[in-house]
Motif scaffolding. Structure first.
Motif, mmCIF file in Angstrom:
data_model
loop_
_atom_site.group_PDB
_atom_site.id
_atom_site.type_symbol
_atom_site.label_atom_id
_atom_site.label_comp_id
_atom_site.label_asym_id
_atom_site.label_seq_id
_atom_site.Cartn_x
_atom_site.Cartn_y
_atom_site.Cartn_z
ATOM 1 N N PRO A 1 0.816 -1.216 0.000
ATOM 2 C CA PRO A 1 0.000 0.000 0.000
ATOM 3 C C PRO A 1 0.846 1.261 0.000
ATOM 4 O O PRO A 1 1.958 1.283 0.523
ATOM 5 N N ARG A 2 0.297 2.326 -0.575
ATOM 6 C CA ARG A 2 0.980 3.621 -0.574
ATOM 7 C C ARG A 2 0.183 4.667 0.208
ATOM 8 O O ARG A 2 0.701 5.742 0.491
ATOM 9 N N TYR A 3 -1.065 4.344 0.538
ATOM 10 C CA TYR A 3 -1.913 5.268 1.293
ATOM 11 C C TYR A 3 -2.521 4.544 2.488
ATOM 12 O O TYR A 3 -2.722 3.327 2.461
ATOM 13 N N ALA A 4 -2.848 5.298 3.536
ATOM 14 C CA ALA A 4 -3.433 4.736 4.753
ATOM 15 C C ALA A 4 -4.944 4.652 4.604
ATOM 16 O O ALA A 4 -5.680 5.533 5.057
ATOM 17 N N THR A 5 -5.418 3.611 3.943
ATOM 18 C CA THR A 5 -6.843 3.392 3.735
ATOM 19 C C THR A 5 -7.223 2.015 4.274
ATOM 20 O O THR A 5 -6.370 1.196 4.587
ATOM 21 N N TYR A 6 -8.531 1.782 4.377
ATOM 22 C CA TYR A 6 -8.996 0.457 4.791
ATOM 23 C C TYR A 6 -10.189 0.061 3.952
ATOM 24 O O TYR A 6 -10.869 0.907 3.343
ATOM 25 N N GLY A 7 -10.458 -1.240 3.915
ATOM 26 C CA GLY A 7 -11.600 -1.736 3.160
ATOM 27 C C GLY A 7 -11.818 -3.210 3.432
ATOM 28 O O GLY A 7 -11.171 -3.797 4.309
ATOM 29 N N GLY A 8 -12.702 -3.814 2.685
ATOM 30 C CA GLY A 8 -13.022 -5.226 2.860
ATOM 31 C C GLY A 8 -11.931 -6.130 2.326
ATOM 32 O O GLY A 8 -10.740 -5.861 2.478
ATOM 33 N N ASN A 9 -12.342 -7.185 1.660
ATOM 34 C CA ASN A 9 -11.379 -8.175 1.163
ATOM 35 C C ASN A 9 -10.707 -7.652 -0.100
ATOM 36 O O ASN A 9 -10.909 -8.165 -1.203
ATOM 37 N N ASP A 10 -9.891 -6.624 0.079
ATOM 38 C CA ASP A 10 -9.274 -5.878 -1.019
ATOM 39 C C ASP A 10 -7.816 -5.629 -0.656
ATOM 40 O O ASP A 10 -7.512 -4.868 0.264
ATOM 41 N N ARG A 11 -6.902 -6.262 -1.378
ATOM 42 C CA ARG A 11 -5.484 -6.234 -1.024
ATOM 43 C C ARG A 11 -4.775 -4.940 -1.437
ATOM 44 O O ARG A 11 -3.561 -4.850 -1.296
ATOM 45 N N THR A 12 -5.490 -3.965 -1.924
ATOM 46 C CA THR A 12 -4.853 -2.685 -2.230
ATOM 47 C C THR A 12 -4.838 -1.750 -1.034
ATOM 48 O O THR A 12 -4.189 -0.706 -1.085
ATOM 49 N N HIS A 13 -5.537 -2.109 0.048
ATOM 50 C CA HIS A 13 -5.650 -1.226 1.213
ATOM 51 C C HIS A 13 -4.520 -1.468 2.209
ATOM 52 O O HIS A 13 -3.946 -2.558 2.300
ATOM 53 N N TYR A 14 -4.242 -0.452 2.992
ATOM 54 C CA TYR A 14 -3.303 -0.550 4.103
ATOM 55 C C TYR A 14 -3.836 -1.530 5.151
ATOM 56 O O TYR A 14 -3.100 -2.358 5.682
ATOM 57 N N LEU A 15 -5.117 -1.415 5.447
ATOM 58 C CA LEU A 15 -5.806 -2.346 6.331
ATOM 59 C C LEU A 15 -6.890 -3.065 5.550
ATOM 60 O O LEU A 15 -7.842 -2.450 5.082
ATOM 61 N N ARG A 16 -6.735 -4.349 5.420
ATOM 62 C CA ARG A 16 -7.721 -5.200 4.733
ATOM 63 C C ARG A 16 -8.537 -5.933 5.791
ATOM 64 O O ARG A 16 -8.015 -6.369 6.810
ATOM 65 N N VAL A 17 -9.834 -6.056 5.559
ATOM 66 C CA VAL A 17 -10.707 -6.789 6.474
ATOM 67 C C VAL A 17 -11.212 -8.033 5.744
ATOM 68 O O VAL A 17 -12.241 -8.004 5.062
ATOM 69 N N PRO A 18 -10.501 -9.157 5.863
ATOM 70 C CA PRO A 18 -10.900 -10.361 5.127
ATOM 71 C C PRO A 18 -12.149 -11.019 5.698
ATOM 72 O O PRO A 18 -12.861 -11.723 4.989
ATOM 73 N N ASP A 19 -12.419 -10.814 6.996
ATOM 74 C CA ASP A 19 -13.634 -11.329 7.622
ATOM 75 C C ASP A 19 -13.872 -10.510 8.890
ATOM 76 O O ASP A 19 -13.102 -9.604 9.219
ATOM 77 N N SER A 20 -14.914 -10.839 9.615
ATOM 78 C CA SER A 20 -15.308 -9.997 10.745
ATOM 79 C C SER A 20 -14.517 -10.276 12.022
ATOM 80 O O SER A 20 -14.801 -9.662 13.064
ATOM 81 N N ASN A 21 -13.542 -11.171 11.962
ATOM 82 C CA ASN A 21 -12.787 -11.516 13.159
ATOM 83 C C ASN A 21 -11.402 -10.883 13.229
ATOM 84 O O ASN A 21 -10.726 -11.000 14.249
ATOM 85 N N ARG A 22 -10.957 -10.215 12.164
ATOM 86 C CA ARG A 22 -9.580 -9.732 12.149
ATOM 87 C C ARG A 22 -9.414 -8.616 11.134
ATOM 88 O O ARG A 22 -10.237 -8.441 10.234
ATOM 89 N N VAL A 23 -8.312 -7.895 11.291
ATOM 90 C CA VAL A 23 -7.884 -6.936 10.277
ATOM 91 C C VAL A 23 -6.446 -7.275 9.903
ATOM 92 O O VAL A 23 -5.661 -7.716 10.747
ATOM 93 N N GLU A 24 -6.121 -7.097 8.640
ATOM 94 C CA GLU A 24 -4.787 -7.407 8.146
ATOM 95 C C GLU A 24 -4.040 -6.102 7.869
ATOM 96 O O GLU A 24 -4.447 -5.305 7.029
#
Length: 452
Positions: free
Chosen positions: A326-349
């Motif tokens: 990532p190059r920017y501090a963003t977050y989102g769902g199951n999207d590997r372009t984000h700084y923080l990815r949320v693959p499911d409701s139990n964790r953040v990557e």
């Protein structure tokens, strides 16, 4: 190569209802020598080899080191010894490396007091801060690495047949490295880590071997142990395992993604089926995310802590067509372009970290940032929108150190066990940057030698 796991599993013969001593664990596992290990702020593993005959002395008194000689540990030659005190719960038999060998992770002390510059001590104190809020932290780590050789001064892929433009997941590339990958997998499973996948990553010569998540300290210990195991096992086959973030200009870099989750007495603190933002997360989870985004630029100084790190996050293209960083501090769902990815409701990557990160400092920084978000009840905005923080992440290690020193939450995370650690860390990293900057590179020769 088949691995004899009998010695590694023998430790389980100690009754589960007791808290065995280091002596009992060594005897039960057939251990003859123990690596008493700690890591410096830079992540260098340091150890003394202790014979089993001295195991009681190791447990009772620890083992001494000249801290200044070890590396970045906040010491000068005149200072008292670092005494590495073993954490018995981390005892790890590794007879597949050498028969009778084990290691134990240690907490450095000076004059009888936990040393504030010790990464394990820093993480332990940060976890106590989380406990004060009624929370425990689980972490999973993805370790990416390259298998390489140096031929006539040039870095080359160890498998010279690994040359395709998009090698990720290629079954043929994995099969050629079968002996190495299966030996590492067998070692992880003998230790009870739960290795569940081994794959070829996006760069030629790049691999990843995954294991189950655990509590934050246990996972950080396992990252250090895994790097040691990978290095030694690769060397046995005439290869070098490197966790350098960007060893090749034209290839994807190696990340160390952290999967973070918070737990309380009721279980996971992250899921909430009533979430109006659509990711199935609780308000606690969103505030934790917001805290990490709020402190992302400073956090990069801990999770991407080398000059080379910013060749990875600053990359614009690779041979495969994607950088996966990532190059920017963003977050989102199951999207590997984000700084923080949320693959499911139990964790953040957390995807901003790389293979050079000290896992103790990386976890401590991420936890401190997230907990700050919880204390302040921060809101990260809508997923994928970048509403909260769309600033570009630091472009160089120097920029990251500027951001780190300007961030009171992250400096406090380093100083949690004693003052001066953040200032010392930033100073050593600035020196690293200017040492690189003052070195004339091949790029400069190519561009300037006859340009004027």
């Amino acid at each position: 190569m088949a691995i004899d796991t009998s010695e590694a599993i023998a430790v389980n013969s100690v009754p589960a209802s007791t808290s065995p001593t280091l002596t009992e664990l060594a005897q039960a596992s057939g251990t003859t020598f123990i690596l008493a290990l700690f890591v410096t702020l830079s992540g260098k593993p340091c150890a003394k080899l202790v014979p089993v005959e001295a195991v009681e002395q190791l447990q009772n008194d620890g083992v001494g080191f000249a801290g200044y000689a070890a590396g970045y540990m906040g010491q000068e030659p005149k200072d008292s010894d670092l005494v590495a005190v073993p954490d018995v719960s981390s005892f790890t038999p590794i007879p597949f490396i050498r028969p009778g060998l084990a290691l134990v992770h240690c907490d450095p002390h000076v004059d009888g007091v936990p040393w504030p510059y010790a990464p394990r001590v820093i993480l332990r104190e940060q976890l106590r801060r989380a406990a004060d809020l009624g929370l425990t932290v689980n972490v999973g780590a993805e370790i990416e690495y390259f298998l390489v050789n140096r031929v006539d001064g040039e870095l080359v892929t160890a498998d010279r047949a690994d040359t395709s433009r998009q090698p990720c997941y290629d079954a043929r590339d994995v099969t050629r490295m079968y002996d190495h990958l299966t030996e590492v997998s067998g070692a992880m499973n003998a230790l009870g880590w739960g290795n569940y996948a081994n794959d070829h990553e996006d760069g030629n010569g790049q691999f990843e071997q995954n294991f189950d998540y655990a509590d934050a300290m246990c996972t950080a210990d396992r990252v250090i142990t895994a790097r040691y195991l990978l290095s030694v096992i690769a060397e046995k086959r005439g290869m070098q395992a490197t966790f350098m973030p960007k060893p090749f200009t034209d290839r994807t870099g190696s990340g160390m993604h952290l999967h973070l989750s918070l737990w309380n007495d009721g279980g996971s603190a992250f899921p909430d089926s009533a979430d109006f933002k659509g990711l199935g997360l609780s308000g606690t989870a969103y505030s934790f995310i917001a805290g990490i985004l709020e402190h992302a630029c400073a956090l990069q100084g801990l999770i991407a802590p080398t000059v080379n790190s910013y060749k990875r996050t600053g990359a614009t293209a690779t041979t495969s067509g994607a950088t996966w960083s990532p190059r920017y501090a963003t977050y989102g769902g199951n999207d590997r372009t984000h700084y923080l990815r949320v693959p499911d409701s139990n964790r953040v990557e957390l995807r901003g970290g790389d293979g050079s990160a000290n896992p103790y400092l990386a976890a401590a920084g991420a936890i401190a940032a997230g907990l700050d978000g919880i204390r302040r009840n921060l809101d990260p905005g809508a997923p994928g929108s970048g509403d909260r923080r769309s600033d570009m992440l630091p472009m160089t290690l120097l920029h990251a150190m500027d951001a780190l020193e300007a961030d009171p939450v992250l400096t406090a995370a380093l100083d949690v066990a004693g003052p001066g650690v953040a200032e010392y860390f930033a100073k050593t990293k600035r020196e690293e940057f200017f040492s690189w900057h003052n070195t004339v590179s091949a790029w400069e020769i190519d561009h300037y030698l006859t340009a004027f």
